[in-house]
Write a protein that holds these residues in place. Structure first.
Motif, PDB file in Angstrom:
ATOM      1  N   GLY A 219       4.208  30.546  -6.102  1.00 48.64           N
ATOM      2  CA  GLY A 219       3.912  31.909  -5.687  1.00 48.64           C
ATOM      3  C   GLY A 219       2.780  32.031  -4.701  1.00 48.64           C
ATOM      4  O   GLY A 219       2.977  32.002  -3.489  1.00 48.64           O
ATOM      5  N   SER A 220       1.555  32.140  -5.202  1.00 44.94           N
ATOM      6  CA  SER A 220       0.441  32.492  -4.328  1.00 44.94           C
ATOM      7  C   SER A 220      -0.010  31.363  -3.420  1.00 44.94           C
ATOM      8  O   SER A 220      -0.907  31.561  -2.602  1.00 44.94           O
ATOM      9  N   ASN A 221       0.594  30.207  -3.509  1.00 45.98           N
ATOM     10  CA  ASN A 221       0.312  29.141  -2.559  1.00 45.98           C
ATOM     11  C   ASN A 221       1.440  28.954  -1.551  1.00 45.98           C
ATOM     12  O   ASN A 221       1.620  27.867  -0.999  1.00 45.98           O
ATOM     13  N   GLY A 222       2.195  30.029  -1.326  1.00 45.53           N
ATOM     14  CA  GLY A 222       3.085  29.991  -0.175  1.00 45.53           C
ATOM     15  C   GLY A 222       4.550  30.285  -0.356  1.00 45.53           C
ATOM     16  O   GLY A 222       5.328  30.133   0.581  1.00 45.53           O
ATOM     17  N   ILE A 223       5.009  30.703  -1.546  1.00 43.52           N
ATOM     18  CA  ILE A 223       6.440  30.948  -1.796  1.00 43.52           C
ATOM     19  C   ILE A 223       7.240  29.698  -1.406  1.00 43.52           C
ATOM     20  O   ILE A 223       8.005  29.673  -0.443  1.00 43.52           O
ATOM     21  N   LEU A 224       7.033  28.640  -2.164  1.00 38.82           N
ATOM     22  CA  LEU A 224       7.663  27.350  -1.876  1.00 38.82           C
ATOM     23  C   LEU A 224       8.901  27.183  -2.760  1.00 38.82           C
ATOM     24  O   LEU A 224       8.798  27.093  -3.981  1.00 38.82           O
ATOM     25  N   VAL A 225      10.049  27.150  -2.130  1.00 32.97           N
ATOM     26  CA  VAL A 225      11.327  27.040  -2.843  1.00 32.97           C
ATOM     27  C   VAL A 225      11.788  25.584  -2.790  1.00 32.97           C
ATOM     28  O   VAL A 225      12.025  25.046  -1.711  1.00 32.97           O
ATOM     29  N   PRO A 226      11.948  24.922  -3.926  1.00 34.71           N
ATOM     30  CA  PRO A 226      12.369  23.518  -3.913  1.00 34.71           C
ATOM     31  C   PRO A 226      13.864  23.392  -3.641  1.00 34.71           C
ATOM     32  O   PRO A 226      14.615  24.366  -3.760  1.00 34.71           O
ATOM     33  N   PRO A 227      14.331  22.202  -3.299  1.00 39.20           N
ATOM     34  CA  PRO A 227      15.776  21.967  -3.206  1.00 39.20           C
ATOM     35  C   PRO A 227      16.455  22.256  -4.543  1.00 39.20           C
ATOM     36  O   PRO A 227      15.832  22.166  -5.603  1.00 39.20           O
ATOM     37  N   ASP A 228      17.735  22.579  -4.497  1.00 42.36           N
ATOM     38  CA  ASP A 228      18.467  22.964  -5.710  1.00 42.36           C
ATOM     39  C   ASP A 228      18.390  21.900  -6.800  1.00 42.36           C
ATOM     40  O   ASP A 228      18.350  22.217  -7.988  1.00 42.36           O
ATOM     41  N   GLU A 229      18.373  20.634  -6.410  1.00 37.60           N
ATOM     42  CA  GLU A 229      18.421  19.560  -7.394  1.00 37.60           C
ATOM     43  C   GLU A 229      17.036  19.188  -7.930  1.00 37.60           C
ATOM     44  O   GLU A 229      16.924  18.366  -8.842  1.00 37.60           O
ATOM     45  N   TYR A 230      15.978  19.774  -7.389  1.00 36.59           N
ATOM     46  CA  TYR A 230      14.619  19.357  -7.761  1.00 36.59           C
ATOM     47  C   TYR A 230      14.309  19.652  -9.226  1.00 36.59           C
ATOM     48  O   TYR A 230      13.935  18.751  -9.994  1.00 36.59           O
ATOM     49  N   LEU A 231      14.433  20.904  -9.649  1.00 36.80           N
ATOM     50  CA  LEU A 231      14.013  21.265 -11.000  1.00 36.80           C
ATOM     51  C   LEU A 231      14.873  20.607 -12.083  1.00 36.80           C
ATOM     52  O   LEU A 231      14.326  20.117 -13.083  1.00 36.80           O
ATOM     53  N   PRO A 232      16.208  20.540 -11.935  1.00 37.38           N
ATOM     54  CA  PRO A 232      16.992  19.806 -12.937  1.00 37.38           C
ATOM     55  C   PRO A 232      16.557  18.346 -13.067  1.00 37.38           C
ATOM     56  O   PRO A 232      16.466  17.819 -14.183  1.00 37.38           O
ATOM     57  N   ASN A 233      16.268  17.708 -11.947  1.00 42.31           N
ATOM     58  CA  ASN A 233      15.848  16.316 -11.998  1.00 42.31           C
ATOM     59  C   ASN A 233      14.434  16.165 -12.544  1.00 42.31           C
ATOM     60  O   ASN A 233      14.125  15.168 -13.212  1.00 42.31           O
ATOM     61  N   LEU A 234      13.577  17.140 -12.277  1.00 41.07           N
ATOM     62  CA  LEU A 234      12.230  17.093 -12.841  1.00 41.07           C
ATOM     63  C   LEU A 234      12.291  17.162 -14.368  1.00 41.07           C
ATOM     64  O   LEU A 234      11.576  16.418 -15.062  1.00 41.07           O
ATOM     65  N   LYS A 235      13.139  18.024 -14.903  1.00 34.82           N
ATOM     66  CA  LYS A 235      13.296  18.105 -16.356  1.00 34.82           C
ATOM     67  C   LYS A 235      13.813  16.781 -16.917  1.00 34.82           C
ATOM     68  O   LYS A 235      13.302  16.284 -17.934  1.00 34.82           O
ATOM     69  N   ARG A 236      14.817  16.221 -16.246  1.00 31.76           N
ATOM     70  CA  ARG A 236      15.361  14.940 -16.715  1.00 31.76           C
ATOM     71  C   ARG A 236      14.284  13.855 -16.736  1.00 31.76           C
ATOM     72  O   ARG A 236      14.130  13.127 -17.733  1.00 31.76           O
ATOM     73  N   ILE A 237      13.527  13.768 -15.662  1.00 34.25           N
ATOM     74  CA  ILE A 237      12.490  12.738 -15.559  1.00 34.25           C
ATOM     75  C   ILE A 237      11.419  12.951 -16.622  1.00 34.25           C
ATOM     76  O   ILE A 237      10.977  11.994 -17.281  1.00 34.25           O
ATOM     77  N   ALA A 238      10.995  14.191 -16.817  1.00 32.22           N
ATOM     78  CA  ALA A 238       9.986  14.470 -17.840  1.00 32.22           C
ATOM     79  C   ALA A 238      10.479  14.034 -19.213  1.00 32.22           C
ATOM     80  O   ALA A 238       9.763  13.354 -19.967  1.00 32.22           O
ATOM     81  N   HIS A 239      11.713  14.391 -19.547  1.00 33.44           N
ATOM     82  CA  HIS A 239      12.255  14.052 -20.868  1.00 33.44           C
ATOM     83  C   HIS A 239      12.435  12.538 -21.037  1.00 33.44           C
ATOM     84  O   HIS A 239      12.265  12.013 -22.147  1.00 33.44           O
ATOM     85  N   GLU A 240      12.771  11.853 -19.958  1.00 34.71           N
ATOM     86  CA  GLU A 240      12.901  10.393 -20.049  1.00 34.71           C
ATOM     87  C   GLU A 240      11.575   9.734 -20.422  1.00 34.71           C
ATOM     88  O   GLU A 240      11.551   8.635 -20.989  1.00 34.71           O
ATOM     89  N   HIS A 241      10.477  10.409 -20.123  1.00 30.53           N
ATOM     90  CA  HIS A 241       9.145   9.890 -20.449  1.00 30.53           C
ATOM     91  C   HIS A 241       8.521  10.652 -21.621  1.00 30.53           C
ATOM     92  O   HIS A 241       7.300  10.623 -21.814  1.00 30.53           O
ATOM     93  N   ASP A 242       9.379  11.328 -22.403  1.00 30.93           N
ATOM     94  CA  ASP A 242       8.940  12.054 -23.598  1.00 30.93           C
ATOM     95  C   ASP A 242       7.860  13.077 -23.293  1.00 30.93           C
ATOM     96  O   ASP A 242       6.923  13.287 -24.082  1.00 30.93           O
ATOM     97  N   ALA A 243       7.981  13.720 -22.145  1.00 34.27           N
ATOM     98  CA  ALA A 243       7.093  14.816 -21.773  1.00 34.27           C
ATOM     99  C   ALA A 243       7.904  16.109 -21.729  1.00 34.27           C
ATOM    100  O   ALA A 243       9.111  16.098 -21.455  1.00 34.27           O
ATOM    101  N   LEU A 244       7.256  17.213 -22.005  1.00 37.30           N
ATOM    102  CA  LEU A 244       7.899  18.516 -21.954  1.00 37.30           C
ATOM    103  C   LEU A 244       7.883  19.064 -20.534  1.00 37.30           C
ATOM    104  O   LEU A 244       7.070  18.655 -19.705  1.00 37.30           O
TER     105      LEU A 244
END
Length: 449
Positions: A219-244
């Motif tokens: 938001g306040s650092n520039g309205i930065l929209v990630p690629p469509d696949e970014y957030l799904p892959n971030l969740k996958r990577i976090a869970h693979e390392h037992d992080a929320l």
């Protein structure tokens, strides 16, 4: 001897009595106090507000990106008044119908199996709760967040904030580490390379990271929209390392993107979500932190060691419940999606007509105009350090000219932030874009030769 009040009233600074009193006796936020110059507002309706001199302006940023329902949400105001008369405050060990039903509503409208909510009074408190919950639940201490982020002003949330406003509060709390953002305009990494960077951080930190905390759309650092696949892959990577995965939806939630939440744009359900701002349409201060069934179950036999005097404040939760009902009953989110597309088209037209517009981006009614002083390499006018420096920038001057022309638009570093009330019409957008068209002449004239 002249009193402080008399000195404030006598100062010849162009402010009226109320503005002078406010400047003298109230801290201005995020500012050098010598540069504070408050404007008294005496009324507001719809997407417009009026100052003490009778000047009416279009609110193209929803104040601080929070007035999602505009300034005429009578149902929310009525709910506040009714609850205040019925019972303005009860301790958190008691409940009210509004608190219970708002909890139920949030479980209904949030994605996945997010189901149980802790109520606070602001976005920063919602993030504080998320940090503690992640640490309690995982037994780990580190949080990965990103450099171009803002998560709040209290010590935990400013510690996970990436932007320069954190610097004066450092060293902050331990265990908060920063990652790069998916920011094509101003980073040395391609957006998806920044995801690889986070994956390597998680690997190198070992099993010590409790959660990865991100704004789905910055938001306040520039309205930065990630690629469509970014957030799904971030969740996958976090869970693979037992992080929320914690999604900070304080600014991007409640229809701002044309969906209920920013993570809905990417079809991702986080483990923990924070929210505020649009939760009540800014009619009352209310924050919320909602967790999955699994996390909620953990606290059945493990202490939920957190709380506030005003947690679930009756008046605030009544405002929240009424606001969600207004979003639903008036099809506000569908409207935001439709007029958001129109807004995007109009901003793209500005980019065509003004060489100082280096980029336009966003989703729904959550958009940004990033300026450049040199078109060939997109050199910015504003720099990160401007957030903690004295003086004004060209971007400030553009916003000031828009204000003089009849439109209020917030700006952060190098970006004009376009986040109007979700009730805005195409006619309102046309009027506001006309003032931006004139204001951008300022940045065009300031470009490098």
């Amino acid at each position: 001897m002249t009193s402080k009040k008399e000195a404030a009233l006598e100062r010849g600074d162009g402010l009226n009595e109320i503005e002078r009193l406010d400047r003298e006796f109230v801290f201005g936020t995020w500012s050098y106090q010598s540069e504070v110059s408050p404007t008294q507002i005496i009324g507001a309706e719809g997407v417009r507000f009026t100052d003490a001199d009778g000047n009416e302006r279009i609110d193209l940023s929803g104040q601080l990106m929070c007035s999602n329902l505009g300034h005429s949400a009578d149902a929310v105001a009525d709910a506040i008044a009714s609850q205040a008369r019925e019972g303005a405050y009860f301790a958190p060990g008691f409940t009210t119908e509004a608190r219970a039903r708002l909890g139920e509503k949030l479980a209904e409208i949030t994605p996945g199996d997010l189901s149980k909510t802790f109520f606070s009074t602001s976005g920063t408190e919602a993030v504080e709760a998320a940090i503690k919950i992640a640490r309690f639940y995982t037994g780990k201490r580190k949080i990965i967040s990103r450099y171009r982020s803002y998560h709040g002003a209290t010590y935990g949330s400013i510690s996970v904030t990436g932007d320069p406003r954190r610097l004066m509060a450092e060293p902050g709390i331990p265990g908060m580490i920063k990652a790069p953002d998916p920011y094509a305009y101003g980073s040395t990494l391609d957006p998806m390379q920044s995801l690889d960077y986070i994956e390597e951080m998680l690997m190198l930190e070992g099993d010590t990271v409790a959660a990865v905390l991100v704004e789905p759309i910055v938001g306040s650092n520039g309205i930065l929209v990630p690629p469509d696949e970014y957030l799904p892959n971030l969740k996958r990577i976090a869970h693979e390392h037992d992080a929320l995965l914690i999604c900070d939806e304080v600014m991007s939630g409640f229809g701002r993107t044309g969906e209920w939440f920013g993570c809905d744009v990417f079809d991702v359900a986080p483990d923990i979500m924070t929210m505020a701002k649009g939760l009540t349409g800014a009619y009352a201060p209310l924050g919320a932190t909602i967790v999955t069934d699994e996390i909620a179950s953990y606290f059945e036999d493990n202490m939920f060691c957190h709380g506030h005097t005003y947690s679930g404040h009756p008046v605030a939760v009544a405002a929240g419940l009424a606001a969600i009902e207004a979003y639903q009953e008036n099809d506000v989110i569908d409207h935001a999606r439709e007029v958001g597309s129109y807004l995007g088209e109009r901003l793209d037209e500005l980019a065509t007509n003004h060489p100082s517009v280096g980029d336009t981006r966003g989703v729904g009614l959550f958009r940004g105009i990033e300026l450049t002083k040199r078109e060939d390499d997109r050199k910015p006018f504003g720099r990160r350090e401007d957030k903690v420096s004295k003086g004004s920038t060209v971007v400030d001057e553009v916003a000031a000219e828009a204000y003089a022309q009849g439109t209020y638009v917030a700006n952060m570093i190098n970006t004009l932030i376009i986040a109007p009330p979700l009730t805005i019409t195409e006619a309102d957008i046309d009027e506001a874009v006309g003032t931006l068209d004139a204001a951008l002449d300022v940045s065009d004239a300031a470009m490098d030769e």
